[in-house]
Motif scaffolding. Structure first.
Motif, PDB file in Angstrom:
ATOM      1  N   GLU A  19       0.848  -1.191   0.000  1.00  0.00           N
ATOM      2  CA  GLU A  19       0.000   0.000   0.000  1.00  0.00           C
ATOM      3  C   GLU A  19       0.880   1.236   0.000  1.00  0.00           C
ATOM      4  O   GLU A  19       1.720   1.421   0.888  1.00  0.00           O
ATOM      5  CB  GLU A  19      -0.922  -0.009   1.223  1.00  0.00           C
ATOM      6  N   GLY A  20       0.712   2.061  -1.019  1.00  0.00           N
ATOM      7  CA  GLY A  20       1.510   3.262  -1.133  1.00  0.00           C
ATOM      8  C   GLY A  20       0.744   4.496  -0.743  1.00  0.00           C
ATOM      9  O   GLY A  20      -0.429   4.440  -0.372  1.00  0.00           O
ATOM     10  N   PRO A  21       1.384   5.669  -0.817  1.00  0.00           N
ATOM     11  CA  PRO A  21       0.712   6.929  -0.463  1.00  0.00           C
ATOM     12  C   PRO A  21      -0.358   7.279  -1.484  1.00  0.00           C
ATOM     13  O   PRO A  21      -0.277   6.898  -2.642  1.00  0.00           O
ATOM     14  CB  PRO A  21       1.861   7.931  -0.472  1.00  0.00           C
ATOM     15  N   SER A  22      -1.347   8.015  -1.011  1.00  0.00           N
ATOM     16  CA  SER A  22      -2.457   8.403  -1.888  1.00  0.00           C
ATOM     17  C   SER A  22      -2.120   9.686  -2.622  1.00  0.00           C
ATOM     18  O   SER A  22      -1.289  10.485  -2.189  1.00  0.00           O
ATOM     19  CB  SER A  22      -3.735   8.596  -1.079  1.00  0.00           C
ATOM     20  N   SER A  23      -2.815   9.856  -3.731  1.00  0.00           N
ATOM     21  CA  SER A  23      -2.659  11.090  -4.496  1.00  0.00           C
ATOM     22  C   SER A  23      -3.499  12.195  -3.861  1.00  0.00           C
ATOM     23  O   SER A  23      -4.202  11.980  -2.880  1.00  0.00           O
ATOM     24  CB  SER A  23      -3.089  10.840  -5.942  1.00  0.00           C
ATOM     25  N   ASP A  24      -3.405  13.363  -4.416  1.00  0.00           N
ATOM     26  CA  ASP A  24      -4.265  14.459  -3.952  1.00  0.00           C
ATOM     27  C   ASP A  24      -5.713  14.181  -4.340  1.00  0.00           C
ATOM     28  O   ASP A  24      -6.004  13.500  -5.317  1.00  0.00           O
ATOM     29  CB  ASP A  24      -3.808  15.775  -4.578  1.00  0.00           C
ATOM     30  N   TYR A  25      -6.622  14.764  -3.518  1.00  0.00           N
ATOM     31  CA  TYR A  25      -8.054  14.625  -3.824  1.00  0.00           C
ATOM     32  C   TYR A  25      -8.406  15.432  -5.059  1.00  0.00           C
ATOM     33  O   TYR A  25      -7.886  16.528  -5.286  1.00  0.00           O
ATOM     34  CB  TYR A  25      -8.907  15.120  -2.642  1.00  0.00           C
ATOM     35  N   VAL A  26      -9.315  14.869  -5.824  1.00  0.00           N
ATOM     36  CA  VAL A  26      -9.840  15.554  -7.005  1.00  0.00           C
ATOM     37  C   VAL A  26     -11.361  15.679  -6.841  1.00  0.00           C
ATOM     38  O   VAL A  26     -12.039  14.688  -6.559  1.00  0.00           O
ATOM     39  CB  VAL A  26      -9.509  14.779  -8.299  1.00  0.00           C
ATOM     40  N   VAL A  27     -11.839  16.918  -6.986  1.00  0.00           N
ATOM     41  CA  VAL A  27     -13.279  17.176  -6.852  1.00  0.00           C
ATOM     42  C   VAL A  27     -13.932  17.043  -8.212  1.00  0.00           C
ATOM     43  O   VAL A  27     -13.505  17.676  -9.185  1.00  0.00           O
ATOM     44  CB  VAL A  27     -13.542  18.581  -6.280  1.00  0.00           C
ATOM     45  N   VAL A  28     -14.964  16.237  -8.279  1.00  0.00           N
ATOM     46  CA  VAL A  28     -15.700  16.040  -9.517  1.00  0.00           C
ATOM     47  C   VAL A  28     -17.169  16.371  -9.247  1.00  0.00           C
ATOM     48  O   VAL A  28     -17.800  15.780  -8.360  1.00  0.00           O
ATOM     49  CB  VAL A  28     -15.574  14.602 -10.038  1.00  0.00           C
ATOM     50  N   LYS A  29     -17.694  17.314  -9.996  1.00  0.00           N
ATOM     51  CA  LYS A  29     -19.110  17.684  -9.882  1.00  0.00           C
ATOM     52  C   LYS A  29     -19.857  17.106 -11.067  1.00  0.00           C
ATOM     53  O   LYS A  29     -19.525  17.378 -12.218  1.00  0.00           O
ATOM     54  CB  LYS A  29     -19.271  19.197  -9.841  1.00  0.00           C
ATOM     55  N   MET A  30     -20.893  16.325 -10.773  1.00  0.00           N
ATOM     56  CA  MET A  30     -21.646  15.699 -11.838  1.00  0.00           C
ATOM     57  C   MET A  30     -22.532  16.727 -12.542  1.00  0.00           C
ATOM     58  O   MET A  30     -22.873  17.770 -11.991  1.00  0.00           O
ATOM     59  CB  MET A  30     -22.510  14.566 -11.283  1.00  0.00           C
ATOM     60  N   ILE A  31     -22.886  16.446 -13.740  1.00  0.00           N
ATOM     61  CA  ILE A  31     -23.735  17.337 -14.516  1.00  0.00           C
ATOM     62  C   ILE A  31     -25.153  17.309 -13.921  1.00  0.00           C
ATOM     63  O   ILE A  31     -25.718  16.238 -13.695  1.00  0.00           O
ATOM     64  CB  ILE A  31     -23.778  16.896 -15.987  1.00  0.00           C
ATOM     65  N   PRO A  32     -25.738  18.504 -13.636  1.00  0.00           N
ATOM     66  CA  PRO A  32     -27.095  18.516 -13.060  1.00  0.00           C
ATOM     67  C   PRO A  32     -28.103  17.874 -13.998  1.00  0.00           C
ATOM     68  O   PRO A  32     -28.017  18.001 -15.222  1.00  0.00           O
ATOM     69  CB  PRO A  32     -27.377  20.010 -12.879  1.00  0.00           C
ATOM     70  N   ASP A  33     -29.073  17.215 -13.376  1.00  0.00           N
ATOM     71  CA  ASP A  33     -30.150  16.594 -14.138  1.00  0.00           C
ATOM     72  C   ASP A  33     -31.340  17.542 -14.124  1.00  0.00           C
ATOM     73  O   ASP A  33     -31.952  17.785 -13.076  1.00  0.00           O
ATOM     74  CB  ASP A  33     -30.515  15.252 -13.527  1.00  0.00           C
ATOM     75  N   SER A  34     -31.649  18.074 -15.267  1.00  0.00           N
ATOM     76  CA  SER A  34     -32.740  19.036 -15.356  1.00  0.00           C
ATOM     77  C   SER A  34     -34.111  18.389 -15.236  1.00  0.00           C
ATOM     78  O   SER A  34     -35.122  19.089 -15.276  1.00  0.00           O
ATOM     79  CB  SER A  34     -32.653  19.806 -16.679  1.00  0.00           C
ATOM     80  N   ARG A  35     -34.156  17.103 -15.107  1.00  0.00           N
ATOM     81  CA  ARG A  35     -35.446  16.419 -14.981  1.00  0.00           C
ATOM     82  C   ARG A  35     -35.703  15.942 -13.561  1.00  0.00           C
ATOM     83  O   ARG A  35     -36.670  15.232 -13.306  1.00  0.00           O
ATOM     84  CB  ARG A  35     -35.500  15.233 -15.945  1.00  0.00           C
ATOM     85  N   LEU A  36     -34.849  16.365 -12.604  1.00  0.00           N
ATOM     86  CA  LEU A  36     -35.084  16.016 -11.210  1.00  0.00           C
ATOM     87  C   LEU A  36     -36.232  16.852 -10.655  1.00  0.00           C
ATOM     88  O   LEU A  36     -36.446  18.003 -11.066  1.00  0.00           O
ATOM     89  CB  LEU A  36     -33.824  16.256 -10.382  1.00  0.00           C
ATOM     90  N   PRO A  37     -36.983  16.346  -9.679  1.00  0.00           N
ATOM     91  CA  PRO A  37     -38.095  17.109  -9.104  1.00  0.00           C
ATOM     92  C   PRO A  37     -37.591  18.116  -8.066  1.00  0.00           C
ATOM     93  O   PRO A  37     -36.508  17.952  -7.502  1.00  0.00           O
ATOM     94  CB  PRO A  37     -38.955  16.021  -8.447  1.00  0.00           C
ATOM     95  N   PRO A  38     -38.354  19.152  -7.790  1.00  0.00           N
ATOM     96  CA  PRO A  38     -38.028  20.047  -6.669  1.00  0.00           C
ATOM     97  C   PRO A  38     -37.995  19.255  -5.358  1.00  0.00           C
ATOM     98  O   PRO A  38     -38.733  18.276  -5.186  1.00  0.00           O
ATOM     99  CB  PRO A  38     -39.170  21.064  -6.672  1.00  0.00           C
ATOM    100  N   ARG A  39     -37.164  19.699  -4.433  1.00  0.00           N
ATOM    101  CA  ARG A  39     -36.975  18.942  -3.191  1.00  0.00           C
ATOM    102  C   ARG A  39     -37.687  19.636  -2.024  1.00  0.00           C
ATOM    103  O   ARG A  39     -37.825  20.842  -1.979  1.00  0.00           O
ATOM    104  CB  ARG A  39     -35.479  18.834  -2.872  1.00  0.00           C
ATOM    105  N   HIS A  40     -38.120  18.804  -1.082  1.00  0.00           N
ATOM    106  CA  HIS A  40     -38.675  19.266   0.202  1.00  0.00           C
ATOM    107  C   HIS A  40     -39.825  20.257   0.026  1.00  0.00           C
ATOM    108  O   HIS A  40     -39.873  21.309   0.676  1.00  0.00           O
ATOM    109  CB  HIS A  40     -37.580  19.897   1.066  1.00  0.00           C
TER     110      HIS A  40
END
Length: 323
Positions: A19-40
């Motif tokens: 087990e070696g050292p880990s790389s730096d974290y990479v932030v990935v934002k998924m593409i919004p789904d325009s067909r999702l319903p309003p929440r709450h």
């Protein structure tokens, strides 16, 4: 594994053979789904004719205005209406107006592209109960009367009227007595020994689906009616109606008596002052009374009284007693 409209953190490291050292974290934002319903979606505040709705956007921090479609379905009148709202906020609030007191509604919120929806059902606040429901007993009937509901409810029209119900506790049955556009209702054919509960409310509409809150009054076989608060209030009012006039008459009598006594006192004082002034000589400095000559021959033996004067010395005799 991943879902739309989410953010993920990725890292890479060697695990085999060591087990070696880990790389730096990479932030990935998924593409919004325009067909999702309003929440709450939920109702924040509901009144007789309005409802405040609140919901969150289908995904966090939208970078442009989102168009929402709001459909309002009246479950009683079987009618529909729709609205459109545009917002780029993560939290959206909207007020529905022109609702009916006591109405039932199904509300659907979705994006304008006819995506998946969120929905809730609400019931508006009913018209309040009539005030001051009271009862008057007659020889063969009772008479209910109350204040007009239009005095405090601007959404109530007298042409709608009221409906009256009765519950017989002895028979354990509830009966609909009728409706009226007046502020009173006559009830006959009551049975002795039975306890009744009367209710008066704004007349129900659409097969009793839209009704006002009922005013409740209890009536027993002795002919006294009213709920606890109304009965106590009526009783206090009756006592006050008797006691207040009596107290007023007592106070009025005392006032008149004091006025008469004061008038007599002033007259006696005036008479005494006039008498004293007529029998006092400022020249002699003494009081003057009538002499014996004015009393007539029959009163020769009557003592003659003369006033004292500052010029005549007054001698005080004192009797000595031997020791």
């Amino acid at each position: 594994i991943v879902s739309r409209d989410e953010q993920y953190l990725f890292l890479v490291r060697v695990v085999v053979p060591y087990e070696g050292p880990s790389s730096d974290y990479v932030v990935v934002k998924m593409i919004p789904d325009s067909r999702l319903p309003p929440r709450h979606l939920h109702a924040v505040h509901i009144t007789k004719t309005s409802a405040v709705l609140k919901w969150e956007s289908p995904y966090d921090s939208p970078d442009q205005d989102l168009l929402y479609a709001i459909a309002v379905k009246d479950l009683i009148r079987k009618s529909d209406r729709s609205y459109k709202v545009k917002s780029c906020n993560s939290t959206v609030e909207y007020t529905l107006n022109k609702l009916e007191p006591g109405g039932k509604y199904h509300i659907i919120v979705q994006l304008g592209n006819m995506s998946k929806d969120s929905n809730i059902k609400i019931t508006t606040v009913s018209l309040s109960a009539p005030d001051a429901l009271k009862i008057i007993t007659g020889n063969d009937h009772v008479l209910l009367f109350w204040k007009s509901l239009a005095l405090k409810e601007k959404y109530f029209n007298e042409s709608r009227g009221y409906e009256i119900h009765m519950f017989d506790s002895a028979m354990n049955i509830t009966a609909y007595l009728g409706n009226t556009t007046d502020n009173f209702f006559k009830i006959s054919n009551l049975k002795l020994g039975h306890n009744y509960t009367f209710t008066v409310q704004a007349r129900c509409l659409f097969g009793s689906q839209i009704c006002g809150e009922p005013a409740v009054l209890l009536y027993d076989d002795l002919g006294s009616g009213g709920d606890a608060s109304a009965f106590q209030a009526a009783r206090s009012t009756d006592v006050a109606a008797v006691v207040v006039p009596i107290l007023f008459l007592i106070l009025l009598s005392l006032g008149v008596g004091f006025a008469i006594l004061y008038t007599k006192h002033r007259r006696l004082q005036s008479s005494f002052t006039a008498f004293a002034n007529s029998h006092y000589s400022s020249r002699l400095g003494s009081a003057i009374f009538s002499s014996g000559d004015d009393l007539g021959e029959d009163d020769e033996d009557a003592p003659m009284i003369t006033g004292f004067s500052d010029d005549v010395p007054m001698v005080i005799a004192r009797k000595s007693f031997p020791y």
